[in-house]
Design a protein around this motif. Structure first.
Motif, short mmCIF file in Angstrom:
data_model
loop_
_atom_site.label_atom_id
_atom_site.label_comp_id
_atom_site.label_asym_id
_atom_site.label_seq_id
_atom_site.Cartn_x
_atom_site.Cartn_y
_atom_site.Cartn_z
N THR A 156 -61.73 39.33 85.55
CA THR A 156 -62.82 39.38 84.55
C THR A 156 -63.02 38.02 83.89
OG1 THR A 156 -62.34 41.70 84.12
CG2 THR A 156 -63.62 40.53 82.46
N LEU A 157 -61.93 37.43 83.40
CA LEU A 157 -62.02 36.11 82.77
C LEU A 157 -62.48 35.07 83.79
CD1 LEU A 157 -61.45 34.01 80.53
CD2 LEU A 157 -59.06 33.98 81.32
N ASN A 158 -61.91 35.13 84.98
CA ASN A 158 -62.24 34.15 86.01
C ASN A 158 -63.72 34.22 86.39
OD1 ASN A 158 -59.37 35.62 87.02
ND2 ASN A 158 -59.29 33.48 86.42
N GLY A 169 -59.67 33.92 91.66
CA GLY A 169 -60.44 32.94 90.90
C GLY A 169 -59.65 32.11 89.92
N GLY A 170 -58.32 32.23 89.90
CA GLY A 170 -57.53 31.47 88.95
C GLY A 170 -57.60 29.97 89.16
N LEU A 171 -57.47 29.53 90.40
CA LEU A 171 -57.48 28.10 90.70
C LEU A 171 -58.83 27.47 90.37
CD1 LEU A 171 -56.25 25.53 91.95
CD2 LEU A 171 -57.07 26.35 94.17
N ILE A 172 -59.89 28.05 90.91
CA ILE A 172 -61.20 27.42 90.74
C ILE A 172 -61.69 27.49 89.30
CG2 ILE A 172 -62.65 29.42 91.32
CD1 ILE A 172 -64.38 27.46 92.99
N SER A 173 -61.37 28.56 88.57
CA SER A 173 -61.81 28.64 87.18
C SER A 173 -61.09 27.61 86.33
CB SER A 173 -61.62 30.06 86.62
OG SER A 173 -60.29 30.48 86.71
N SER A 175 -47.01 25.84 96.66
CA SER A 175 -48.41 26.05 96.28
C SER A 175 -48.63 25.68 94.82
CB SER A 175 -48.84 27.50 96.52
OG SER A 175 -48.53 28.31 95.41
N TYR A 176 -49.91 25.67 94.43
CA TYR A 176 -50.29 25.35 93.06
C TYR A 176 -49.86 26.42 92.06
CZ TYR A 176 -53.83 28.98 93.33
OH TYR A 176 -54.45 30.20 93.44
N LYS A 177 -49.47 27.59 92.52
CA LYS A 177 -49.22 28.73 91.64
C LYS A 177 -48.17 28.46 90.57
CE LYS A 177 -51.76 32.25 93.26
NZ LYS A 177 -52.61 33.13 92.42
N ILE A 178 -47.28 27.54 90.83
CA ILE A 178 -46.24 27.22 89.86
C ILE A 178 -46.84 26.73 88.54
CG2 ILE A 178 -45.97 24.86 90.72
CD1 ILE A 178 -43.06 24.98 90.02
N ARG A 179 -48.03 26.11 88.61
CA ARG A 179 -48.66 25.56 87.42
C ARG A 179 -49.01 26.66 86.42
NH1 ARG A 179 -50.71 20.24 88.36
NH2 ARG A 179 -50.46 19.54 90.51
N GLY A 180 -49.78 27.64 86.88
CA GLY A 180 -50.18 28.72 85.99
C GLY A 180 -49.03 29.59 85.56
N ALA A 181 -48.11 29.86 86.48
CA ALA A 181 -46.97 30.72 86.16
C ALA A 181 -46.10 30.08 85.08
CB ALA A 181 -46.15 30.99 87.41
N PRO A 201 -51.66 37.24 88.32
CA PRO A 201 -51.79 36.08 89.20
C PRO A 201 -52.94 35.15 88.85
CG PRO A 201 -52.56 38.05 90.31
CD PRO A 201 -51.96 38.49 89.01
N PHE A 202 -53.98 35.66 88.15
CA PHE A 202 -55.14 34.79 87.87
C PHE A 202 -55.89 35.13 86.59
CE2 PHE A 202 -56.05 37.85 91.32
CZ PHE A 202 -56.97 38.69 90.71
N ASP A 203 -55.88 36.39 86.17
CA ASP A 203 -56.75 36.82 85.07
C ASP A 203 -56.07 36.73 83.71
OD1 ASP A 203 -59.00 37.75 83.86
OD2 ASP A 203 -58.98 39.74 84.77
N HIS A 204 -55.74 35.49 83.30
CA HIS A 204 -55.12 35.27 81.99
C HIS A 204 -55.40 33.83 81.55
CE1 HIS A 204 -52.14 34.83 78.80
NE2 HIS A 204 -52.04 36.16 78.79
#
Length: 416
Positions: A253-255, A190-194, A60-66, A156-159
């Motif tokens: 919140t950020l997302n 909302g991590g991916l779309i933001s 999955s795309y999650k490796i990018r943000g992590a 997972p997304f809010d950073h």
């Protein structure tokens, strides 16, 4: 919603920050394929491309943000280790990134997590702790672990670093498809779309263009429509959904701040819609995609998005338990009216089962399962209940099978 964006979105990363993230992320992330889809293009009336993050490392795309988050930890933070909570994709992304950077990782996962996701996370070297039966319980446990040990909690997304990392996908897409008009993608927290919206809106504005961003949520986990209407992140009660990867009860919140300024529309799809989309991707594109990853395709199949010009659909992940896939394929076949269940009451005498099978054969349908019982609750003492599972070729064929049985004097009850 905003159509033209300044150099920086209201709350999101700048284009320069996303480009810097891409430099870091490129050390581990693959450049995933961008495949054209003739079937979806004909359905939508404009060119459709599939961005295959289901083929990304860790699935999955999650490796990018992590990785973007972990790569920027200080030496002291790295020494303390990291902790995360997830039912699957985020866990694998964090575990993989930690292994690559030589950081100890502890991952909290729910007790019922799919075995392939559990095994994959452990295989990357993380210490996995099973806790609770929903994602909320591992999240609380991870926060408590961070507080007591000093480990760095990786959300997972809010950073900002996670958002910038996911935004690298948007830059990659622009290099693969020129002049993108619309992007459709799933939304959980909302991590991916933001991240992707931040990258695409700013790049488009820089080039004097516009790009439309559409998010898709599962009907049973649709926190964003409620939150956008309220003007603030709002928690909802989650209902069961096959799209567990986007089942988040409250937006980040950020997302949320980024999405309310960059996303043009959010639509919802049912589990049956998602199952049908997963089946279409298997049959038409030969791609294995998890339910959450197929949500954007479901939005096209249901007609919720129309001709939107050159369109990119993000397939966000492909981590699916084979046993779950088997059930979802069956559900997708049923939702497409290619799998039919029939119940009939028959006189309890020889030859009736053979007669029904003959009629179904004459209608060119295939019986795959039979239950013949005298103990049906609706059957008289002189009757038996027959339950059949039948393969069909779609709605018109279903009607033909039922009509054939009724013409012969039977009164089938239909279920899927």
């Amino acid at each position: 919603m905003s159509r033209g964006m300044p150099e920086k979105t209201l709350a999101g990363p700048t284009l320069a920050e996303i480009e810097a993230a891409r430099e870091r992320v490129s050390r581990v992330a693959e450049i995933t394929p961008m495949e054209s889809s003739r079937y979806l293009s004909e359905l939508l009336g404009s060119p459709v491309y599939l961005k295959c993050e289901n083929l990304q490392r860790t699935g999955s795309y999650k490796i990018r943000g992590a990785y973007n988050r972990l790569a920027q930890l200080s030496a002291d933070e790295r020494a303390r280790g990291v902790v995360a909570a997830s039912a699957g994709n985020h866990a694998q992304g964090v575990a993989f990134a930690a292994r690559e950077l030589g950081i100890a990782a502890t991952i909290f996962m729910p007790v019922g997590v799919a075995l392939p996701k559990l095994q994959a996370t452990r295989s990357y070297g993380a210490d996995v702790i099973l806790r609770g039966h929903t994602v909320d319980e591992p999240l609380r446990a991870a926060a408590e672990f961070a507080e007591s040990t000093g480990a760095v909690l990786i959300p997972p997304f809010d950073h900002p670093d996670v958002v910038a990392g996911q935004g690298t996908l948007g830059l990659e897409m622009l290099e693969q498809v020129a002049d993108i008009d619309t992007v459709i993608m799933p939304i959980g927290g909302g991590g991916l779309i933001s991240g992707v919206a931040s990258a695409l809106k700013q790049a488009a504005a820089r080039d004097g263009r516009t790009v439309r961003i559409i998010g898709v949520q599962a009907t049973n986990a649709a926190a964003y429509p409620v939150s956008l209407a309220a003007g603030e992140p709002t928690e909802i009660a989650l209902l069961p959904t096959i799209a567990d990867g986007i089942a988040v009860s409250k937006p980040g919140t950020l997302n949320f701040d980024i999405i309310k300024d960059t996303v043009d529309e959010v639509v919802t799809v049912t589990d049956d819609d998602i199952a049908r989309a997963l089946l279409v991707l298997l049959e038409r594109a030969k791609l294995v995609v998890e339910p959450a990853g197929a949500a954007a395709v479901a939005a096209i199949l249901t007609g919720q998005v129309k001709d939107l010009g050159r369109t990119v659909v993000i397939l966000s992940g492909g981590n699916i338990d084979p046993l779950v896939m088997e059930r979802i394929i069956s559900r997708g076949l049923a939702a497409s009216e290619r799998y039919l269940k029939l119940k009939l009451l028959l006189p309890d005498r020889p030859g009736q089962l053979a007669r029904v099978a003959e009629l179904i054969s004459e209608a060119n349908a295939n019986v795959v399962e039979v239950l013949h019982t005298r103990h049906g609750r609706n059957a008289l003492i002189s009757e038996v209940e027959l339950e059949l599972s039948v393969e069909t070729r779609g709605p018109e064929h279903v009607r033909g099978v039922i009509d054939r049985l009724r013409e012969a004097g039977y009164d089938p009850t239909v279920g899927y």
